[in-house]
Design a protein around this motif. Structure first.
Motif, short mmCIF file in Angstrom:
data_model
loop_
_atom_site.label_atom_id
_atom_site.label_comp_id
_atom_site.label_asym_id
_atom_site.label_seq_id
_atom_site.Cartn_x
_atom_site.Cartn_y
_atom_site.Cartn_z
N VAL A 57 40.78 9.29 -26.94
CA VAL A 57 41.39 10.39 -26.20
C VAL A 57 40.31 11.08 -25.37
N GLN A 58 40.61 11.33 -24.12
CA GLN A 58 39.71 12.07 -23.21
C GLN A 58 38.29 11.50 -23.25
N GLY A 59 38.19 10.18 -23.16
CA GLY A 59 36.87 9.55 -23.12
C GLY A 59 36.08 9.67 -24.40
N THR A 60 36.78 9.89 -25.51
CA THR A 60 36.11 10.10 -26.79
C THR A 60 36.82 9.30 -27.89
N SER A 61 36.03 8.68 -28.75
CA SER A 61 36.60 8.00 -29.93
C SER A 61 36.60 8.98 -31.08
N VAL A 62 37.74 9.13 -31.72
CA VAL A 62 37.86 10.09 -32.82
C VAL A 62 38.33 9.36 -34.07
N ARG A 63 37.64 9.58 -35.17
CA ARG A 63 37.96 8.92 -36.43
C ARG A 63 38.26 9.99 -37.48
N LEU A 64 39.25 9.73 -38.33
CA LEU A 64 39.59 10.67 -39.40
C LEU A 64 38.86 10.23 -40.67
N LEU A 65 37.87 11.03 -41.08
CA LEU A 65 37.05 10.67 -42.24
C LEU A 65 37.77 10.99 -43.54
N SER A 66 38.42 12.13 -43.58
CA SER A 66 39.15 12.50 -44.81
C SER A 66 40.22 13.52 -44.46
N MET A 67 41.21 13.58 -45.32
CA MET A 67 42.28 14.55 -45.14
C MET A 67 42.69 15.01 -46.53
N ILE A 68 42.31 16.22 -46.88
CA ILE A 68 42.57 16.69 -48.24
C ILE A 68 43.42 17.95 -48.24
N ARG A 69 44.14 18.10 -49.34
CA ARG A 69 44.96 19.30 -49.53
C ARG A 69 44.15 20.33 -50.31
N SER A 70 44.35 21.59 -49.97
CA SER A 70 43.68 22.66 -50.70
C SER A 70 44.57 23.89 -50.73
N ASP A 71 44.50 24.62 -51.81
CA ASP A 71 45.25 25.88 -51.90
C ASP A 71 44.37 27.07 -51.53
N GLN A 72 43.08 26.80 -51.31
CA GLN A 72 42.17 27.87 -50.90
C GLN A 72 41.16 27.31 -49.90
N LEU A 73 40.72 28.15 -48.99
CA LEU A 73 39.68 27.77 -48.05
C LEU A 73 38.43 28.57 -48.38
N ALA A 74 37.37 27.88 -48.71
CA ALA A 74 36.15 28.57 -49.09
C ALA A 74 35.37 28.99 -47.85
N PRO A 75 34.99 30.26 -47.73
CA PRO A 75 34.16 30.69 -46.60
C PRO A 75 32.71 30.27 -46.82
N VAL A 76 31.99 30.00 -45.74
CA VAL A 76 30.61 29.52 -45.86
C VAL A 76 29.69 30.59 -46.42
N GLU A 77 30.00 31.86 -46.12
CA GLU A 77 29.11 32.93 -46.58
C GLU A 77 29.58 33.54 -47.90
N GLY A 78 30.55 32.91 -48.56
CA GLY A 78 31.09 33.44 -49.80
C GLY A 78 32.16 34.48 -49.52
N GLY A 79 32.61 35.16 -50.55
CA GLY A 79 33.63 36.18 -50.36
C GLY A 79 35.02 35.65 -50.63
N GLN A 80 36.01 36.36 -50.10
CA GLN A 80 37.40 36.02 -50.38
C GLN A 80 37.79 34.70 -49.72
N PRO A 81 38.42 33.80 -50.49
CA PRO A 81 38.87 32.53 -49.89
C PRO A 81 40.12 32.75 -49.03
N GLY A 82 40.36 31.83 -48.13
CA GLY A 82 41.57 31.88 -47.32
C GLY A 82 42.75 31.35 -48.11
N ILE A 83 43.80 32.12 -48.17
CA ILE A 83 45.00 31.75 -48.93
C ILE A 83 46.13 31.43 -47.94
N PRO A 84 46.83 30.32 -48.14
CA PRO A 84 47.95 30.02 -47.23
C PRO A 84 49.14 30.93 -47.50
N GLU A 85 50.11 30.89 -46.61
CA GLU A 85 51.34 31.68 -46.79
C GLU A 85 52.08 31.15 -48.03
N PRO A 86 52.92 31.99 -48.62
CA PRO A 86 53.65 31.55 -49.82
C PRO A 86 54.41 30.24 -49.60
#
Lengths: 183, 173
Positions: free
Chosen positions: B49-78
């Protein structure tokens, strides 16, 4: 050359004729509903759950505005039950020939597939013109085909309009938008 | 016996043919441009796409997103879950720019765009100014209803500037 001019003239005359003969014809399909019951529209469902009125607007814990007229907050839930995104980003209130556009930009509701979004659409209306107040929702498109628009009567009638005007004196606090997966 | 006026008949036929050609062209154009068409790539294969080759290395499910600097994780909608897709892009055409138009495809062609997350992640969400020939990793994060998590097809590499089929890439496992 003469043939091309004749063809262009005929097309133009036809277009003008169609437009002149059909100026007020609805370019959309109306789907009527009532408050409290889901209405199927496009690829989803929309439900009006509550109507709140007031004259002083409170948001984010602070008084934001007041009006000599009346604020109406309509609680709407849009659920994208089908495979496509639900887009009802245009909302207005109708009372006879009077149209009230949204007081804020977020009067409509959009949802990704499998999600439902609830929002309080806010409108500022003339208290003297609220008979048969109806919420109309559709999608804003620059180019569009035959649209569907949902119209939901909010329970404000000529008979009870005075009661609505009476309870409008006070603070109205619309809820913030919430999203969740459809259960 | 009356002779048929040949020229007016030919003119009418030509006009009819012109209208027919226009209609066929328009229906074909609309079918190509307004109805989504996808090309499912084999697991682990890249998409162009657009002169670029793109590969999907992994696709994982998570119920929380960890921030790089620590602190509160990202929570999805109910009732929802995060899908974190790690991708690798290699630009090979310097005249085109990769715009990270990724969408997650679910059952019956349900589409989810990348989500707005309120946490800072260690992996960038969209690499800009890719160097030619240099692989760059990035991640796309989506929020989907939890009941569709096991029915995902892959990542669509969207490019509105072309009528070509949209490649859908999948992880190798």
């Amino acid at each position: 050359m003469l043939g091309a001019l004749a063809a262009i003239t005929l097309v133009a005359v036809s277009a003008v004729g169609l437009r002149v003969s059909d100026p007020d014809e609805k370019k959309f399909e109306v789907i009527n509903g009532v408050i409290g019951k889901p209405v199927k529209v496009n690829d989803g469902e929309v439900t009006v759950t509550q109507v709140k009125v007031g004259t002083i607007l409170k948001q984010y814990g602070e008084i934001q505005d007041s009006t000599d007229g009346m604020f109406v907050a309509v609680s709407v839930t849009g659920a994208a039950v089908g495979p496509k995104r639900l887009e009802l980003n245009a909302a207005r209130l109708l009372s006879g020939d009077v149209r009230y556009e949204g007081y804020q930009l977020s009067a409509g509701v959009n949802s990704d597939p499998g999600f439902q979004t609830s929002v309080d659409g806010l409108f500022e209306v003339d208290p003297a013109q609220i008979d048969d107040l109806t919420l109309e929702m559709g999608s804003n498109e620059i180019l569009h085909g035959y649209q569907q628009r949902v119209r939901i009567k909010l329970g404000v009638t000529r008979a009870n309009a005075e009661e609505w005007r009476a309870v409008a004196e006070g603070v109205i606090e619309p809820a913030t938008m919430t999203t969740r997966a459809i259960p | 016996m009356r002779v048929l006026p040949l020229r007016p008949i030919l003119f009418a036929l030509a006009a009819f043919a012109a209208v027919l050609i226009y209609l066929i062209w328009w229906v074909s154009y609309a079918g190509i441009h307004y109805i989504p068409r996808y090309s499912l790539r084999p697991p682990g294969a890249s998409g162009e796409v657009q002169g670029t080759s793109v590969r999907l290395l992994s696709m994982i499910r998570s119920d929380q997103l960890a921030p790089v600097e620590g602190g509160q994780p990202g929570i999805p909608e109910p009732g929802a879950a995060w899908i974190v897709a790690e991708l690798e892009a290699v630009r090979h055409d310097p005249t085109k720019e990769f715009l990270c138009g990724t969408e997650l495809i679910g059952p019956e062609q349900r589409l989810w765009s990348t989500a707005s997350v309120r946490v800072t992640r260690s992996t960038p969400s969209c690499p800009l100014d890719l160097s030619v020939g240099q692989p760059v990793r990035f991640e796309s994060i989506f929020m989907v209803p939890a009941r569709y998590v096991d029915q995902l097809s892959g990542i669509a590499l969207r490019d509105d500037s072309t009528a070509a089929r949209t490649p859908v890439i999948r992880p190798s496992f």
